[in-house]
Write a protein that holds these residues in place. Structure first.
Motif, PDB file in Angstrom:
ATOM      1  N   LEU A  57      55.568  31.507   9.022  1.00 16.29           N
ATOM      2  CA  LEU A  57      54.924  31.025   7.807  1.00 16.29           C
ATOM      3  C   LEU A  57      55.962  31.221   6.706  1.00 16.29           C
ATOM      4  CD1 LEU A  57      51.871  30.168   7.058  1.00 16.29           C
ATOM      5  CD2 LEU A  57      51.665  32.487   6.168  1.00 16.29           C
ATOM      6  N   PRO A  58      56.094  30.300   5.745  1.00 17.46           N
ATOM      7  CA  PRO A  58      57.159  30.424   4.744  1.00 17.46           C
ATOM      8  C   PRO A  58      57.312  31.815   4.139  1.00 17.46           C
ATOM      9  CG  PRO A  58      56.121  28.310   4.503  1.00 17.46           C
ATOM     10  CD  PRO A  58      55.342  29.043   5.560  1.00 17.46           C
ATOM     11  N   TRP A  72      57.336  31.096  -6.095  1.00 16.71           N
ATOM     12  CA  TRP A  72      55.913  31.120  -6.452  1.00 16.71           C
ATOM     13  C   TRP A  72      55.763  31.570  -7.907  1.00 16.71           C
ATOM     14  CZ3 TRP A  72      57.552  32.853  -1.571  1.00 16.71           C
ATOM     15  CH2 TRP A  72      57.075  32.103  -0.473  1.00 16.71           C
ATOM     16  N   SER A 126      47.888  31.763   6.049  1.00 20.51           N
ATOM     17  CA  SER A 126      47.828  30.665   5.072  1.00 20.51           C
ATOM     18  C   SER A 126      46.733  30.892   4.033  1.00 20.51           C
ATOM     19  CB  SER A 126      47.592  29.336   5.799  1.00 20.51           C
ATOM     20  OG  SER A 126      46.376  29.387   6.535  1.00 20.51           O
ATOM     21  N   ALA A 143      51.653  28.580   2.551  1.00 19.95           N
ATOM     22  CA  ALA A 143      52.052  27.934   3.798  1.00 19.95           C
ATOM     23  C   ALA A 143      52.870  26.667   3.577  1.00 19.95           C
ATOM     24  CB  ALA A 143      50.825  27.604   4.643  1.00 19.95           C
ATOM     25  N   GLU A 144      52.847  26.128   2.345  1.00 15.67           N
ATOM     26  CA  GLU A 144      53.516  24.852   2.095  1.00 15.67           C
ATOM     27  C   GLU A 144      54.848  24.972   1.364  1.00 15.67           C
ATOM     28  OE1 GLU A 144      50.170  25.256   1.153  1.00 15.67           O
ATOM     29  OE2 GLU A 144      49.457  24.383   3.030  1.00 15.67           O
ATOM     30  N   THR A 145      55.089  26.090   0.696  1.00 11.46           N
ATOM     31  CA  THR A 145      56.303  26.247  -0.104  1.00 11.46           C
ATOM     32  C   THR A 145      57.550  26.170   0.770  1.00 11.46           C
ATOM     33  OG1 THR A 145      55.104  27.634  -1.670  1.00 11.46           O
ATOM     34  CG2 THR A 145      57.502  27.761  -1.718  1.00 11.46           C
ATOM     35  N   ASP A 146      58.550  25.421   0.289  1.00 13.95           N
ATOM     36  CA  ASP A 146      59.783  25.233   1.046  1.00 13.95           C
ATOM     37  C   ASP A 146      60.740  26.400   0.784  1.00 13.95           C
ATOM     38  OD1 ASP A 146      62.002  24.375   2.379  1.00 13.95           O
ATOM     39  OD2 ASP A 146      62.299  22.540   1.210  1.00 13.95           O
ATOM     40  N   SER A 156      60.185  30.997  13.232  1.00  8.78           N
ATOM     41  CA  SER A 156      59.482  30.544  12.029  1.00  8.78           C
ATOM     42  C   SER A 156      57.992  30.792  12.208  1.00  8.78           C
ATOM     43  CB  SER A 156      59.751  29.058  11.773  1.00  8.78           C
ATOM     44  OG  SER A 156      59.092  28.628  10.604  1.00  8.78           O
ATOM     45  N   SER A 186      49.864  31.318  -4.204  1.00 10.12           N
ATOM     46  CA  SER A 186      49.216  30.116  -3.685  1.00 10.12           C
ATOM     47  C   SER A 186      50.232  29.257  -2.942  1.00 10.12           C
ATOM     48  CB  SER A 186      48.586  29.307  -4.823  1.00 10.12           C
ATOM     49  OG  SER A 186      49.571  28.912  -5.757  1.00 10.12           O
ATOM     50  N   SER A 187      49.734  28.277  -2.214  1.00 11.31           N
ATOM     51  CA  SER A 187      50.599  27.402  -1.405  1.00 11.31           C
ATOM     52  C   SER A 187      51.537  28.228  -0.532  1.00 11.31           C
ATOM     53  CB  SER A 187      51.405  26.457  -2.306  1.00 11.31           C
ATOM     54  OG  SER A 187      50.562  25.670  -3.103  1.00 11.31           O
TER      55      SER A 187
END
Length: 224
Positions: free
Chosen positions: A98-99, A214, A179, A30-33, A96, A27-28
């Motif tokens: 997607l993470p 994750w 994402s 696309a947002e994970t750093d 870049s 999950s997340s």
């Protein structure tokens, strides 16, 4: 089985070593750093080509020989890791996307080994690396539909959809990680002299990193 090879490819390329990871419940995505991890791995990639070019690396030379055996010009069709290292050398950094994809790309550059990541929910019945019949469907990132040439090595699913063309050269847009992805199949392939050991190290490194980034996801090593 989520991933396998045709027997003819196994027979023709006995030097092939493969690592497979199945990541579920991510999950997340696309947002994970992932910036720190990507920076460290990209630095390792730069160090690999500091004294020359990607073409000097045994990992890349081995894939060039494979492409030649498949009847392809190695400088026209490059394996994924060579393309990434070439871009790193020429532009100083990796694109870049997607993470999760950025992480896989940076690992590929660090080890000089092609790493593919597929959205398994877009794959019918697992993937088989085999020679194409010429009737399979391949979706490009530009929105066009292609049909691989008969005999071309592809990643095919049960519905005759090609998820990669020319083996490690080009993935399909259809099953690219997005994402919305929650279920990922990661495949790393190498042909050089120390491929078995290097692929094993890559898989251990990537497994540990994914579990840190994750922690709610299930990560397990597959077979091929």
């Amino acid at each position: 089985m989520l991933f396998s090879y045709s027997q003819s490819l196994r027979d023709d390329f006995p030097e092939l070593s493969t690592g497979v990871l199945h990541v579920q419940g991510i999950s997340s995505i696309a947002e994970t750093d992932v910036a720190d991890y990507v920076a460290q791995l990209t630095t390792l990639g730069r160090q690999r080509i500091a004294a020359g070019t990607e073409a000097d690396l045994p990992e890349i030379q081995a894939w060039r020989r494979v492409f030649s055996r498949m009847g392809l010009k190695p400088t026209q069709y490059r394996c994924a890791s060579e393309a990434l290292l070439r871009r790193l050398r020429k532009e100083g950094d990796l694109p870049s996307v997607l993470p999760f994809v950025d992480l896989c790309n940076s690992v590929s550059a660090a080890f000089a080994i092609p790493v593919a990541a597929f959205d398994l929910d877009r794959v019918a019945g697992g993937l088989v690396v085999r020679r194409a019949t010429g009737t399979e469907r391949y979706d490009t990132f530009s929105g066009e539909i292609e049909h691989p040439e008969a005999g071309e090595v592809i990643f095919a699913d049960a519905k005759s959809r090609a998820h990669a063309r020319r083996w490690t050269n080009r993935q399909s847009a259809y099953s690219a990680v997005s994402s919305q992805t929650h279920n990922v199949l990661i495949v790393a392939e190498a042909m050089h002299g120390t491929a078995k050991q290097d692929v094993s190290r890559l898989i251990v490194s990537l497994t540990e990193t994914i579990r840190q980034l994750w922690p709610a996801a299930s990560v397990r090593e597959g077979t091929s």
